[in-house]
Design a protein around this motif. Structure first.
Motif, PDB file in Angstrom:
ATOM      1  N   PRO A   1      -1.890   8.753   2.514  1.00  0.00           N
ATOM      2  CA  PRO A   1      -0.932   9.845   2.269  1.00  0.00           C
ATOM      3  C   PRO A   1       0.376   9.358   1.632  1.00  0.00           C
ATOM      4  CG  PRO A   1      -1.100   9.396   4.625  1.00  0.00           C
ATOM      5  CD  PRO A   1      -2.176   8.598   3.962  1.00  0.00           C
TER       6      PRO A   1
ATOM      7  N   GLU B   1      -4.246  -3.489   3.737  1.00  0.00           N
ATOM      8  CA  GLU B   1      -4.840  -2.700   4.823  1.00  0.00           C
ATOM      9  C   GLU B   1      -5.889  -3.548   5.533  1.00  0.00           C
ATOM     10  OE1 GLU B   1      -4.456   0.523   6.345  1.00  0.00           O
ATOM     11  OE2 GLU B   1      -5.996  -0.454   7.538  1.00  0.00           O
ATOM     12  N   PHE B   2      -5.878  -3.441   6.863  1.00  0.00           N
ATOM     13  CA  PHE B   2      -6.761  -4.206   7.730  1.00  0.00           C
ATOM     14  C   PHE B   2      -8.174  -3.617   7.763  1.00  0.00           C
ATOM     15  CE2 PHE B   2      -7.299  -6.072  12.119  1.00  0.00           C
ATOM     16  CZ  PHE B   2      -6.949  -7.355  11.742  1.00  0.00           C
TER      17      PHE B   2
ATOM     18  N   ASP C   1      -4.481  -9.060   7.139  1.00  0.00           N
ATOM     19  CA  ASP C   1      -3.478  -8.846   8.177  1.00  0.00           C
ATOM     20  C   ASP C   1      -2.075  -8.896   7.572  1.00  0.00           C
ATOM     21  OD1 ASP C   1      -1.889  -8.833  10.379  1.00  0.00           O
ATOM     22  OD2 ASP C   1      -2.751 -10.630  11.307  1.00  0.00           O
ATOM     23  N   ALA C   2      -1.421  -7.759   7.572  1.00  0.00           N
ATOM     24  CA  ALA C   2      -0.087  -7.660   6.958  1.00  0.00           C
ATOM     25  C   ALA C   2       0.938  -8.556   7.647  1.00  0.00           C
ATOM     26  CB  ALA C   2       0.378  -6.211   6.986  1.00  0.00           C
ATOM     27  N   TYR C   3       0.659  -8.948   8.898  1.00  0.00           N
ATOM     28  CA  TYR C   3       1.612  -9.816   9.594  1.00  0.00           C
ATOM     29  C   TYR C   3       1.511 -11.257   9.095  1.00  0.00           C
ATOM     30  CZ  TYR C   3       2.340  -5.759  12.486  1.00  0.00           C
ATOM     31  OH  TYR C   3       2.636  -4.480  12.888  1.00  0.00           O
TER      32      TYR C   3
ATOM     33  N   SER D   1      -4.347  -0.672  16.855  1.00  0.00           N
ATOM     34  CA  SER D   1      -4.217  -1.119  15.467  1.00  0.00           C
ATOM     35  C   SER D   1      -3.910   0.061  14.538  1.00  0.00           C
ATOM     36  CB  SER D   1      -5.509  -1.838  15.069  1.00  0.00           C
ATOM     37  OG  SER D   1      -5.684  -1.809  13.706  1.00  0.00           O
ATOM     38  N   ILE D   2      -4.459   1.229  14.841  1.00  0.00           N
ATOM     39  CA  ILE D   2      -4.212   2.395  13.979  1.00  0.00           C
ATOM     40  C   ILE D   2      -2.836   2.993  14.312  1.00  0.00           C
ATOM     41  CG2 ILE D   2      -5.041   4.703  13.309  1.00  0.00           C
ATOM     42  CD1 ILE D   2      -6.862   2.474  12.325  1.00  0.00           C
TER      43      ILE D   2
ATOM     44  N   GLY E   1      -0.372  -1.138   5.541  1.00  0.00           N
ATOM     45  CA  GLY E   1      -1.029  -0.152   6.406  1.00  0.00           C
ATOM     46  C   GLY E   1      -1.106   1.216   5.759  1.00  0.00           C
ATOM     47  N   PRO E   2      -1.656   1.317   4.542  1.00  0.00           N
ATOM     48  CA  PRO E   2      -1.717   2.620   3.862  1.00  0.00           C
ATOM     49  C   PRO E   2      -2.711   3.595   4.502  1.00  0.00           C
ATOM     50  CG  PRO E   2      -2.810   0.919   2.536  1.00  0.00           C
ATOM     51  CD  PRO E   2      -2.128   0.216   3.676  1.00  0.00           C
ATOM     52  N   GLY E   3      -3.649   3.100   5.315  1.00  0.00           N
ATOM     53  CA  GLY E   3      -4.617   4.002   5.960  1.00  0.00           C
ATOM     54  C   GLY E   3      -5.426   4.752   4.919  1.00  0.00           C
TER      55      GLY E   3
ATOM     56  N   SER F   1      -0.129  10.509   8.234  1.00  0.00           N
ATOM     57  CA  SER F   1       1.214  11.098   8.102  1.00  0.00           C
ATOM     58  C   SER F   1       1.137  12.396   7.319  1.00  0.00           C
ATOM     59  CB  SER F   1       2.138  10.142   7.353  1.00  0.00           C
ATOM     60  OG  SER F   1       2.340   8.997   8.115  1.00  0.00           O
TER      61      SER F   1
ATOM     62  N   GLY G   1       3.627   1.434   6.900  1.00  0.00           N
ATOM     63  CA  GLY G   1       3.138   2.429   7.866  1.00  0.00           C
ATOM     64  C   GLY G   1       2.523   1.720   9.053  1.00  0.00           C
TER      65      GLY G   1
END
Ligand SMILES: C[S@@+](CC[C@H](N)C(=O)[O-])C[C@H]1O[C@@H](n2cnc3c(N)ncnc32)[C@H](O)[C@@H]1O
Length: 200
Positions: A68, A87-88, A109-111, A32-33, A63-65, A39, A131
């Motif tokens: 960055p 973001e999940f 979930d972005a999907y 998932s990550i 998915g900005p995590g 980045s 991302g």
């Protein structure tokens, strides 16, 4: 110690904290990550450079995590209140809410983009910056994600995706879509490339 030195130490510590958070999450959920570290700055800046800061409407980041690319977007001139961050991971969501209180952080979930953002993104978005570790998903899922993203964006707005893979994350010869890769960004670990897709 000068103010500049103190600032640079604080930034470095923040980066190390983010890397530790990231590695922890990667150990828990590697697929998932999709990357071991956040980045690097050059990759993040390259992603952000494809967004026109003078454009209208929200800028959606998937998915900005630890943020960055979010930071690069803000440095590039995108106002934080325009950012919609999907973001999940709940730990990353908490961090992003603290760092970007004006942004809209959506945990999900972005999907499932259309159902997730349908009620939140009312104006056509200026860009979707992703991302997400797309290569871990089936091609039909990647294609659906981009098609869903284009339903939320203004005509000609970019869908921006980075990849460590040699191949394009979404085929470059799709009817009705223009695709363009960046140069390979060597100053990233691992080296990466940014793909920009636009609906014709
Ligand atoms: C490769 S990391 C990229 C993080 C950050 N954009 C960067 O460049 O360092 C992928 C990120 O996408 C998130 N993610 C993975 N699958 C997701 C999904 N289905 N929906 C939302 N976020 C997801 C992960 O939690 C992680 O933060």
């Amino acid at each position: 110690m000068s103010f500049q030195t103190t600032l640079s130490i604080a930034r470095k510590n923040l980066r190390i904290d983010d890397e530790v958070r990231f590695i922890r999450s990667w150990i828990e959920k590697p697929l998932s990550i999709g990357a071991v570290t956040p980045s690097g700055r050059v990759l993040a800046r390259t992603m952000a450079s494809y967004v026109d800061p003078d454009s209208q409407g929200p800028v959606i980041e998937l998915g900005p995590g630890t943020g960055p690319v979010t930071e690069a977007l803000v440095q590039h001139g995108v106002e934080p209140r325009r950012l919609v961050l999907v973001e999940f991971n709940p730990v990353f969501c908490r961090l992003l809410r603290t760092r970007y209180p004006e942004a809209t952080v959506v945990q999900g979930d972005a999907y499932r983009l259309k159902s997730l953002l349908g009620a939140i993104v009312r104006d056509p978005a200026a860009a979707v910056v992703s991302g997400l570790p797309l290569m871990t998903k089936a091609m039909r899922t990647r294609l659906r994600l981009m098609a869903d993203a284009f339903t939320l964006t203004a005509p000609g707005a970019p869908f921006i995706q980075f990849t460590y893979a040699v191949m394009a994350p979404i085929p470059k010869a799709l009817p009705g879509v223009h695709a363009k890769p960046s140069e390979l960004i060597w100053l990233n670990l691992p080296p990466a490339r940014v793909w920009v897709y636009r609906k014709l």
